[in-house]
Design a protein around this motif. Structure first.
Motif, mmCIF file in Angstrom:
data_model
loop_
_atom_site.group_PDB
_atom_site.id
_atom_site.type_symbol
_atom_site.label_atom_id
_atom_site.label_comp_id
_atom_site.label_asym_id
_atom_site.label_seq_id
_atom_site.Cartn_x
_atom_site.Cartn_y
_atom_site.Cartn_z
ATOM 1 N N TYR A 1 0.841 -1.193 0.000
ATOM 2 C CA TYR A 1 0.000 0.000 0.000
ATOM 3 C C TYR A 1 0.883 1.253 0.000
ATOM 4 N N PRO A 2 0.334 2.394 -0.443
ATOM 5 C CA PRO A 2 1.141 3.616 -0.553
ATOM 6 C C PRO A 2 1.874 4.016 0.716
ATOM 7 N N HIS A 3 1.267 3.790 1.895
ATOM 8 C CA HIS A 3 1.913 4.237 3.134
ATOM 9 C C HIS A 3 3.200 3.468 3.431
ATOM 10 N N GLU A 4 3.437 2.378 2.714
ATOM 11 C CA GLU A 4 4.647 1.592 2.924
ATOM 12 C C GLU A 4 5.827 2.102 2.097
ATOM 13 N N PHE A 5 5.621 3.194 1.369
ATOM 14 C CA PHE A 5 6.665 3.733 0.498
ATOM 15 C C PHE A 5 7.044 5.148 0.924
ATOM 16 N N SER A 6 8.231 5.554 0.558
ATOM 17 C CA SER A 6 8.687 6.925 0.818
ATOM 18 C C SER A 6 8.023 7.884 -0.165
ATOM 19 N N GLY A 7 8.232 9.184 0.067
ATOM 20 C CA GLY A 7 7.633 10.176 -0.824
ATOM 21 C C GLY A 7 8.112 10.039 -2.254
ATOM 22 N N GLY A 8 9.417 9.832 -2.424
ATOM 23 C CA GLY A 8 9.958 9.668 -3.768
ATOM 24 C C GLY A 8 9.420 8.422 -4.453
ATOM 25 N N GLN A 9 9.281 7.346 -3.711
ATOM 26 C CA GLN A 9 8.728 6.121 -4.278
ATOM 27 C C GLN A 9 7.260 6.296 -4.643
ATOM 28 N N ARG A 10 6.528 7.030 -3.820
ATOM 29 C CA ARG A 10 5.116 7.284 -4.138
ATOM 30 C C ARG A 10 4.987 8.091 -5.422
ATOM 31 N N GLN A 11 5.878 9.061 -5.604
ATOM 32 C CA GLN A 11 5.809 9.833 -6.842
ATOM 33 C C GLN A 11 6.142 8.963 -8.047
ATOM 34 N N ARG A 12 7.034 8.020 -7.871
ATOM 35 C CA ARG A 12 7.332 7.068 -8.952
ATOM 36 C C ARG A 12 6.101 6.229 -9.289
ATOM 37 N N ILE A 13 5.326 5.879 -8.270
ATOM 38 C CA ILE A 13 4.084 5.145 -8.508
ATOM 39 C C ILE A 13 3.116 6.009 -9.320
ATOM 40 N N GLY A 14 3.027 7.289 -8.955
ATOM 41 C CA GLY A 14 2.179 8.207 -9.715
ATOM 42 C C GLY A 14 2.628 8.348 -11.161
ATOM 43 N N ILE A 15 3.937 8.357 -11.373
ATOM 44 C CA ILE A 15 4.470 8.434 -12.735
ATOM 45 C C ILE A 15 4.148 7.159 -13.503
ATOM 46 N N ALA A 16 4.282 6.007 -12.831
ATOM 47 C CA ALA A 16 3.946 4.735 -13.476
ATOM 48 C C ALA A 16 2.483 4.716 -13.903
ATOM 49 N N VAL B 1 14.083 12.064 -9.327
ATOM 50 C CA VAL B 1 12.782 12.053 -9.995
ATOM 51 C C VAL B 1 12.860 12.817 -11.315
ATOM 52 N N VAL B 2 13.568 13.940 -11.330
ATOM 53 C CA VAL B 2 13.725 14.694 -12.572
ATOM 54 C C VAL B 2 14.487 13.872 -13.602
ATOM 55 N N ASN B 3 15.524 13.166 -13.174
ATOM 56 C CA ASN B 3 16.256 12.301 -14.095
ATOM 57 C C ASN B 3 15.368 11.189 -14.634
ATOM 58 N N LEU B 4 14.454 10.695 -13.799
ATOM 59 C CA LEU B 4 13.506 9.679 -14.258
ATOM 60 C C LEU B 4 12.610 10.244 -15.359
ATOM 61 N N PHE B 5 12.130 11.469 -15.168
ATOM 62 C CA PHE B 5 11.322 12.101 -16.210
ATOM 63 C C PHE B 5 12.096 12.172 -17.522
ATOM 64 N N GLU B 6 13.358 12.547 -17.453
ATOM 65 C CA GLU B 6 14.170 12.656 -18.666
ATOM 66 C C GLU B 6 14.378 11.298 -19.324
ATOM 67 N N ASP B 7 14.651 10.283 -18.523
ATOM 68 C CA ASP B 7 14.867 8.938 -19.070
ATOM 69 C C ASP B 7 13.600 8.419 -19.746
ATOM 70 N N LEU B 8 12.452 8.649 -19.132
ATOM 71 C CA LEU B 8 11.188 8.195 -19.714
ATOM 72 C C LEU B 8 10.867 8.957 -20.991
ATOM 73 N N GLN B 9 11.221 10.222 -21.020
ATOM 74 C CA GLN B 9 10.971 11.014 -22.223
ATOM 75 C C GLN B 9 11.748 10.452 -23.410
ATOM 76 N N GLN B 10 13.001 10.091 -23.157
ATOM 77 C CA GLN B 10 13.819 9.518 -24.219
ATOM 78 C C GLN B 10 13.305 8.151 -24.639
ATOM 79 N N ALA B 11 12.908 7.337 -23.674
ATOM 80 C CA ALA B 11 12.493 5.967 -23.966
ATOM 81 C C ALA B 11 11.114 5.894 -24.615
ATOM 82 N N LEU B 12 10.208 6.802 -24.229
ATOM 83 C CA LEU B 12 8.813 6.703 -24.657
ATOM 84 C C LEU B 12 8.377 7.842 -25.573
ATOM 85 N N ASN B 13 9.310 8.728 -25.936
ATOM 86 C CA ASN B 13 9.002 9.877 -26.802
ATOM 87 C C ASN B 13 7.879 10.720 -26.218
#
Length: 347
Positions: free
Chosen positions: A173-188, A215-227
């Motif tokens: 469940y979301p409460h078992e994750f840190s803030g950064g991990q929760r934002q990654r879930i939102g991005i997923a 998290v910003v680097n994740l956005f950049e990586d996803l942009q490159q991978a998924l256009n």
């Protein structure tokens, strides 16, 4: 409608500039307004309106990141929500992939939703605490796709891996994750349906500084991978410089300056943009001691009663008489660098 990346946001413009025909415009915003009515009295009569967004125009090219910056209360988040039709615009239009979203029926808009998604500011509030991660990420798959259970679970595992999370944690469940991990879930969740366009509404504001860059680097990586194409909303100018291709500066419901990221950061022209830059600390004690600071006096005016003329004239350190009388022309001062200011000369 024009398809220019820097269309005017005031009525004082003689004509819209022409778009870069070599690039595909994915999102075109033209004269966007969002006014929230103010009601008073027993009969709830409208006595005014909060002009959260008051005539904003811009285009976003496919595959680019447009940064939208400004103070709290400038209307950035409302722009993002209106672009996705989460808020019904009061006036103006939003064209996505050549289709005017305002012309679509509810069912037609629903079919367009998979192509445009949003990452919200607060990962603690945007995830349902009663749902598992698998249910949160799988919800759009259930709503928009007809997948077997095994196919859906495989897609959920793929998405978790894409954002750097362990697929074996899908039943937590979301409460078992840190803030950064929760934002990654939102991005997923946002990329689950392979969208073309994502509005990231201050996605790092609620996160610890130590994980914001991740998290910003994740956005950049996803942009490159998924256009992907982003509208990246933030008040953190240093982070926007890192991720954006072009930047629009917003003040009191209007865009006051727009240009390539290097133009805006190396040679800002609008007094408000200069003030924002001067508030960003420089990691050099010598430069920090000697550089000029621009201190703005007073608070941002109420969007329910914006000042006449230039909306920034009440706080501008170089304002002249004409600034309080006439709306500045939105013009290209050179090389696609657009400014709305009476006092800025062409480069």
């Amino acid at each position: 409608m024009t398809t220019d990346s820097t269309k005017p946001n005031t009525e004082a413009v003689d004509g819209p500039p022409q778009a870069d025909k070599a690039r595909e415009v994915l999102v075109s915003v033209d004269g966007l307004k969002k006014h929230f009515p103010i009601h008073k009295g027993v009969f709830r009569r409208q006595v005014g309106a909060v002009k959260a967004v008051d005539g904003v125009s811009f285009d976003i090219y496919r595959g680019e990141t447009l940064g939208l910056v400004g103070e709290s209360g400038s209307g950035k988040s409302t722009v993002g929500r209106a672009v996705l039709m989460l808020e019904k615009p009061t006036a103006g239009s939003v064209t996505f992939g050549g289709t005017d979203l305002d012309d679509l029926s509810s069912s037609q808009l629903r079919k367009t939703r998979p192509r445009m998604q949003m990452v919200f500011q607060n990962p603690h509030a945007s995830l349902n605490p009663r749902m598992t991660v698998a249910s949160i990420i799988g919800e759009p798959l259930v709503e928009h796709l007809s997948l077997r259970t095994s196919e859906r679970q495989k897609r959920i595992d793929e998405l978790l891996s894409l954002v750097g999370l362990d697929p074996s944690h899908a039943n937590r469940y979301p409460h078992e994750f840190s803030g950064g991990q929760r934002q990654r879930i939102g991005i997923a969740r946002a990329i689950a349906l392979n969208p073309d366009f994502i509005v990231a509404d201050e996605p790092i504001a609620a996160l610890d500084v130590s994980i914001q860059a991740q998290v910003v680097n994740l956005f950049e990586d996803l942009q490159q991978a998924l256009n992907l194409t982003y509208l990246f909303i933030s008040h953190d100018l240093s982070m926007v410089r890192h991720i954006a291709d072009r930047v629009a500066v917003m003040y009191l419901g209007r865009i006051v300056e727009l240009g390539d990221v290097d133009q805006l950061y190396d040679n800002p022209q609008h007094p408000y943009t200069k003030a924002l830059h001067s508030a960003v600390p420089v990691p050099d004690p010598i430069v920090e001691l000697t550089r000029e600071r621009v201190i703005l006096e007073g608070d941002i005016p109420s969007p329910s009663s914006p000042p006449p003329g230039c909306s920034f004239n009440t706080r501008c350190p170089v304002a002249e008489e004409q600034c309080s009388q006439k709306v500045p022309e939105w013009r290209d001062i050179g090389n696609g660098h657009w400014v709305a200011c009476h006092l800025v000369e062409p480069l």
